[in-house]
Design a protein around this motif. Structure first.
Motif, mmCIF file in Angstrom:
data_model
loop_
_atom_site.group_PDB
_atom_site.id
_atom_site.type_symbol
_atom_site.label_atom_id
_atom_site.label_comp_id
_atom_site.label_asym_id
_atom_site.label_seq_id
_atom_site.Cartn_x
_atom_site.Cartn_y
_atom_site.Cartn_z
ATOM 1 N N VAL A 87 -65.679 49.981 54.748
ATOM 2 C CA VAL A 87 -66.602 49.218 53.917
ATOM 3 C C VAL A 87 -66.188 47.759 53.946
ATOM 4 C CG1 VAL A 87 -67.543 48.887 51.615
ATOM 5 C CG2 VAL A 87 -67.023 51.199 52.438
ATOM 6 N N GLU A 88 -67.131 46.933 54.381
ATOM 7 C CA GLU A 88 -66.863 45.509 54.490
ATOM 8 C C GLU A 88 -67.383 44.771 53.261
ATOM 9 O OE1 GLU A 88 -68.195 45.665 59.118
ATOM 10 O OE2 GLU A 88 -67.995 43.701 58.176
ATOM 11 N N SER A 89 -66.750 43.649 52.987
ATOM 12 C CA SER A 89 -67.216 42.774 51.921
ATOM 13 C C SER A 89 -66.739 41.362 52.197
ATOM 14 C CB SER A 89 -66.689 43.250 50.560
ATOM 15 O OG SER A 89 -65.281 43.241 50.549
ATOM 16 N N GLY A 90 -67.320 40.413 51.479
ATOM 17 C CA GLY A 90 -66.837 39.045 51.548
ATOM 18 C C GLY A 90 -67.728 38.068 52.283
ATOM 19 N N GLY A 91 -68.797 38.555 52.893
ATOM 20 C CA GLY A 91 -69.690 37.636 53.578
ATOM 21 C C GLY A 91 -70.484 36.801 52.593
ATOM 22 N N GLY A 92 -71.228 35.838 53.128
ATOM 23 C CA GLY A 92 -72.042 35.007 52.262
ATOM 24 C C GLY A 92 -72.456 33.736 52.943
ATOM 25 N N LEU A 93 -72.947 32.812 52.133
ATOM 26 C CA LEU A 93 -73.414 31.508 52.606
ATOM 27 C C LEU A 93 -72.387 30.455 52.229
ATOM 28 C CD1 LEU A 93 -75.640 29.607 53.686
ATOM 29 C CD2 LEU A 93 -76.587 29.596 51.363
ATOM 30 N N VAL A 94 -72.010 29.640 53.184
ATOM 31 C CA VAL A 94 -71.021 28.601 52.939
ATOM 32 C C VAL A 94 -71.394 27.365 53.741
ATOM 33 C CG1 VAL A 94 -69.493 29.376 54.792
ATOM 34 C CG2 VAL A 94 -68.532 28.155 52.838
ATOM 35 N N GLN A 95 -71.006 26.220 53.253
ATOM 36 C CA GLN A 95 -71.262 24.984 53.989
ATOM 37 C C GLN A 95 -70.232 24.817 55.106
ATOM 38 O OE1 GLN A 95 -71.351 21.797 51.067
ATOM 39 N NE2 GLN A 95 -73.575 21.913 50.952
ATOM 40 N N ALA A 96 -70.616 24.069 56.103
ATOM 41 C CA ALA A 96 -69.698 23.781 57.201
ATOM 42 C C ALA A 96 -68.414 23.164 56.637
ATOM 43 C CB ALA A 96 -70.344 22.834 58.197
ATOM 44 N N GLY A 97 -67.284 23.629 57.176
ATOM 45 C CA GLY A 97 -65.990 23.188 56.688
ATOM 46 C C GLY A 97 -65.404 24.068 55.610
ATOM 47 N N GLY A 98 -66.210 24.979 55.101
ATOM 48 C CA GLY A 98 -65.755 25.862 54.036
ATOM 49 C C GLY A 98 -65.012 27.070 54.566
ATOM 50 N N SER A 99 -64.674 27.971 53.629
ATOM 51 C CA SER A 99 -63.880 29.152 53.963
ATOM 52 C C SER A 99 -64.498 30.402 53.363
ATOM 53 C CB SER A 99 -62.451 29.000 53.422
ATOM 54 O OG SER A 99 -61.803 27.893 54.002
ATOM 55 N N LEU A 100 -64.241 31.509 54.017
ATOM 56 C CA LEU A 100 -64.593 32.820 53.504
ATOM 57 C C LEU A 100 -63.503 33.795 53.929
ATOM 58 C CD1 LEU A 100 -68.399 33.235 54.373
ATOM 59 C CD2 LEU A 100 -67.425 33.064 52.086
ATOM 60 N N ARG A 101 -63.324 34.847 53.139
ATOM 61 C CA ARG A 101 -62.412 35.908 53.534
ATOM 62 C C ARG A 101 -63.172 37.221 53.543
ATOM 63 N NH1 ARG A 101 -56.776 38.369 51.107
ATOM 64 N NH2 ARG A 101 -58.185 39.314 49.562
ATOM 65 N N LEU A 102 -63.196 37.846 54.688
ATOM 66 C CA LEU A 102 -63.825 39.149 54.826
ATOM 67 C C LEU A 102 -62.786 40.244 54.626
ATOM 68 C CD1 LEU A 102 -66.043 38.572 58.000
ATOM 69 C CD2 LEU A 102 -66.540 38.036 55.607
ATOM 70 N N SER A 103 -63.212 41.334 54.016
ATOM 71 C CA SER A 103 -62.344 42.491 53.820
ATOM 72 C C SER A 103 -62.975 43.714 54.462
ATOM 73 C CB SER A 103 -62.130 42.761 52.323
ATOM 74 O OG SER A 103 -61.492 41.684 51.702
ATOM 75 N N CYS A 104 -62.136 44.603 54.912
ATOM 76 C CA CYS A 104 -62.591 45.857 55.521
ATOM 77 C C CYS A 104 -61.693 46.969 54.991
ATOM 78 C CB CYS A 104 -62.513 45.753 57.039
ATOM 79 S SG CYS A 104 -63.000 47.239 57.920
ATOM 80 N N ALA A 105 -62.222 47.750 54.082
ATOM 81 C CA ALA A 105 -61.438 48.781 53.418
ATOM 82 C C ALA A 105 -61.771 50.157 53.972
ATOM 83 C CB ALA A 105 -61.712 48.758 51.916
ATOM 84 N N ALA A 106 -60.736 50.884 54.343
ATOM 85 C CA ALA A 106 -60.916 52.240 54.849
ATOM 86 C C ALA A 106 -60.789 53.226 53.706
ATOM 87 C CB ALA A 106 -59.878 52.536 55.918
ATOM 88 N N SER A 107 -61.734 54.132 53.598
ATOM 89 C CA SER A 107 -61.682 55.157 52.553
ATOM 90 C C SER A 107 -61.494 56.531 53.185
ATOM 91 C CB SER A 107 -62.972 55.139 51.734
ATOM 92 O OG SER A 107 -64.081 55.476 52.553
ATOM 93 N N GLY A 108 -60.902 57.434 52.421
ATOM 94 C CA GLY A 108 -60.611 58.767 52.933
ATOM 95 C C GLY A 108 -59.120 59.002 52.880
#
Length: 123
Positions: A5-26
């Motif tokens: 399950v991924e999370s953390g995407g979105g809209l950001v201005q150029a020069g900005g930052s984002l952190r994506l996460s990928c969580a494994a379940s089970g």
């Protein structure tokens, strides 16, 4: 059932930052390797970064020095820290993981894909 399950995407201005996460379940025994890929409209899916357990990360030339891939085995989660984002980084980002899990007293090894998360960088 093993899922990513991924999370953390979105809209950001150029020069900005984002952190994506990928969580494994089970019933995850180990996270053996993880990769992040992206697909922009009208383009093929491309490799962004990979990381194997105990190994060094690898990056596409286009993201070197700006993106960092990491993993937390205790949380069965991988991350993609994206800094200095550019409009050309706009894409759907997918994680991919090589996992070992337990089911019915047996150990299994599989590769799974996340559902994808949209990253949009405005200029």
């Amino acid at each position: 059932q093993v899922q990513l399950v991924e999370s953390g995407g979105g809209l950001v201005q150029a020069g900005g930052s984002l952190r994506l996460s990928c969580a494994a379940s089970g019933s995850i025994f180990s996270l053996n390797a993880m990769g992040w890929y992206r697909q922009a409209p009208g383009k093929q899916r491309e490799l962004v970064a990979t990381l194997t357990s105990g190994g060094a990360p690898n990056y596409a030339d286009s993201v070197k020095g700006r993106f960092t891939i990491s993993g937390d085995n205790a949380k069965n989660t991988g991350y993609l820290q994206m800094n200095s984002l550019k409009p050309e980084d706009t894409a759907v980002y997918y994680c991919n993981a090589d996992l070992t899990y337990d089911r019915n007293n047996f150990r299994h090894r599989v590769v799974r894909w996340g559902q994808g998360t949209q990253v949009t960088v405005s200029s």
